[in-house]
Design an enzyme around this catalytic site. Structure first.
Site, PDB file in Angstrom:
ATOM      1  N   ASN A   1       0.826  -1.216   0.000  1.00  0.00           N
ATOM      2  CA  ASN A   1       0.000   0.000   0.000  1.00  0.00           C
ATOM      3  C   ASN A   1       0.861   1.268   0.000  1.00  0.00           C
ATOM      4  O   ASN A   1       0.372   2.354   0.241  1.00  0.00           O
ATOM      5  CB  ASN A   1      -0.954   0.002   1.206  1.00  0.00           C
ATOM      6  CG  ASN A   1      -0.205   0.034   2.539  1.00  0.00           C
ATOM      7  OD1 ASN A   1       1.016   0.088   2.575  1.00  0.00           O
ATOM      8  ND2 ASN A   1      -0.951   0.009   3.632  1.00  0.00           N
TER       9      ASN A   1
ATOM     10  N   HIS B   1       3.416   1.855   2.054  1.00  0.00           N
ATOM     11  CA  HIS B   1       3.984   2.292   3.334  1.00  0.00           C
ATOM     12  C   HIS B   1       5.503   2.141   3.355  1.00  0.00           C
ATOM     13  O   HIS B   1       6.066   1.278   2.683  1.00  0.00           O
ATOM     14  CB  HIS B   1       3.306   1.622   4.544  1.00  0.00           C
ATOM     15  CG  HIS B   1       3.645   0.193   4.818  1.00  0.00           C
ATOM     16  ND1 HIS B   1       2.696  -0.758   5.095  1.00  0.00           N
ATOM     17  CD2 HIS B   1       4.826  -0.461   4.903  1.00  0.00           C
ATOM     18  CE1 HIS B   1       3.283  -1.913   5.331  1.00  0.00           C
ATOM     19  NE2 HIS B   1       4.573  -1.759   5.221  1.00  0.00           N
TER      20      HIS B   1
ATOM     21  N   GLU C   1       1.696   4.362   7.376  1.00  0.00           N
ATOM     22  CA  GLU C   1       0.603   3.911   6.524  1.00  0.00           C
ATOM     23  C   GLU C   1       0.056   5.081   5.697  1.00  0.00           C
ATOM     24  O   GLU C   1       0.339   6.241   6.001  1.00  0.00           O
ATOM     25  CB  GLU C   1      -0.511   3.321   7.407  1.00  0.00           C
ATOM     26  CG  GLU C   1      -0.074   2.121   8.240  1.00  0.00           C
ATOM     27  CD  GLU C   1       0.118   0.837   7.422  1.00  0.00           C
ATOM     28  OE1 GLU C   1       0.249   0.914   6.189  1.00  0.00           O
ATOM     29  OE2 GLU C   1       0.150  -0.240   8.036  1.00  0.00           O
TER      30      GLU C   1
END
Ligand code: GLP
Length: 250
Positions: free
Chosen positions: A137, A139, A144
Site C-alpha cells: 500500500n 507504506h 501507513e
C-alpha cells in the site's frame, strides 16, 4: 529525477547490489550510520553482508544502526518482534557492538517518551543511508497511507491490509499486533541517502505508483521525490508493470 533506478534480474542480484552499496559506505566512512529495515525484502541483503563479513573478514565494528520500526505488544524475545528478526537475520552473525544497535522499544512503559528518545538519538548520530522496503500500500517503515509527511517517530495503528500482509509470519492472523512504533516520514527524510529495495510481482503496483512521480500523503513512499538522493534497486518483476506502462506511452 532525484531517483536513480538500478534494475536487476532477480532477488539475488538485488540483494548483492544492495550489499555492495552499503559496503561502499562501510568502507568509506569512519563511523557509518545505517538505517535498517525488516521484512522479507532486506533478508538477502543481510545474508550478503554476513557472508562478506565472514569470508572477506571485513569488520562492521565501526557501524551504528537504527531500525525503522518495532511492533508494540511483543517482547524483544518474541520471534516475531523486529528485535528478534534483526538479531537472527543479521546482528548475531556480525561484529557490530550491541551498544551501537538502536531499535525502538515496543515494550516501553511510556511510548510517547520512547518516540522522543528515539528521534533525539537519530538527530544526534545522523543516518547516512536509510534502507527501505515498500509495503504493497506504499507504506515505508510503518507509515501507513495518510500519515502526515511532517511526522517524526510515533506510535501508529497498522492498516488492516498491512496486518494481513504480515500475517504470514505469525501462527494466526489475530496475533499480528495492531500498533507499532515507527520512525516517521520526516525522520526518514533526514537521512543523507535513501536506498529502497523492491522485489517480486507483489510490489509491481506500488513501484509503478512510486515512479509515477505523483506526491501525495495517501501514498507514503511518494515523499521520496522530495528527497535529494534516492537509489531504488528493483528486480524485473517489481518493475514489470512500470515498464509495460512506459512502453505503452512510447
Ligand atoms: C513491513 C515493514 C516495512 C517493510 C514492509 C514490506 O510491514 N514495517 O519496513 O518494508 O513491511 O515487507 P516485505 O519486505 O516483507 O514485503
Amino acid at each position: 529525477m532525484n531517483i536513480t533506478i538500478i534494475r536487476v534480474p532477480d532477488y539475488e542480484s538485488m540483494s548483492r547490489q544492495a550489499a555492495d552499496f552499503l559496503l561502499k559506505k562501510i568502507r568509506e566512512l569512519s563511523s557509518p550510520v545505517l538505517g535498517l529495515a525488516t521484512g522479507s525484502t532486506p533478508k538477502g541483503l543481510y545474508e550478503q553482508l554476513i557472508s562478506i563479513h565472514q569470508t572477506q573478514k571485513i569488520s562492521y565494528r565501526h557501524v551504528t544502526t537504527f531500525n525503522l520500526d518495532e511492533y508494540i505488544g511483543l517482547t524483544a524475545s518474541d520471534p516475531n518482534s523486529y528485535h528478534a528478526f534483526m538479531e537472527d537475520a543479521f546482528f548475531r552473525h556480525v561484529d557490530i557492538p550491541a551498544s551501537q544497535i538502536y531499535i525502538p522499544n515496543g515494550e516501553a512503559a511510556y511510548l510517547e517518551h520512547e518516540c522522543t528518545r528515539y528521534e533525539a538519538l537519530i538527530d544526534k548520530k545522523g543516518i547516512d543511508v536509510q534502507v527501505l522496503g515498500i509495503g504493497q500500500n506504499g507504506h515505508i517503515g510503518f507509515n501507513e497511507p495518510d500519515t502526515p509527511f511532517s511526522q517524526l517517530t510515533h506510535v501508529t495503528t497498522l492498516a488492516e491490509s498491512t496486518r494481513e500482509a504480515n500475517a504470514r509470519f505469525f501462527s494466526s492472523p489475530e496475533d499480528v499486533p495492531k500498533q507499532a512504533i515507527t520512525m516517521g516520514i520526516a525522520s526518514i527524510m533526514k537521512s543523507s541517502e535513501i536506498l529502497l529495495l523492491a522485489s517480486g510481482a507483489r510490489k509491481a503496483e506500488a513501484v509503478t505508483r512510486l515512479l509515477s512521480g505523483n506526491v501525495s500523503e495517501d501514498f507514503p513512499a511518494s515523499v521520496l521525490h522530495h528527497h535529494r538522493c534516492v537509489t531504488i534497486i528493483a528486480d524485473d518483476e517489481a518493475l514489470s508493470e512500470f515498464t509495460r506502462k512506459e512502453e505503452e506511452h512510447d
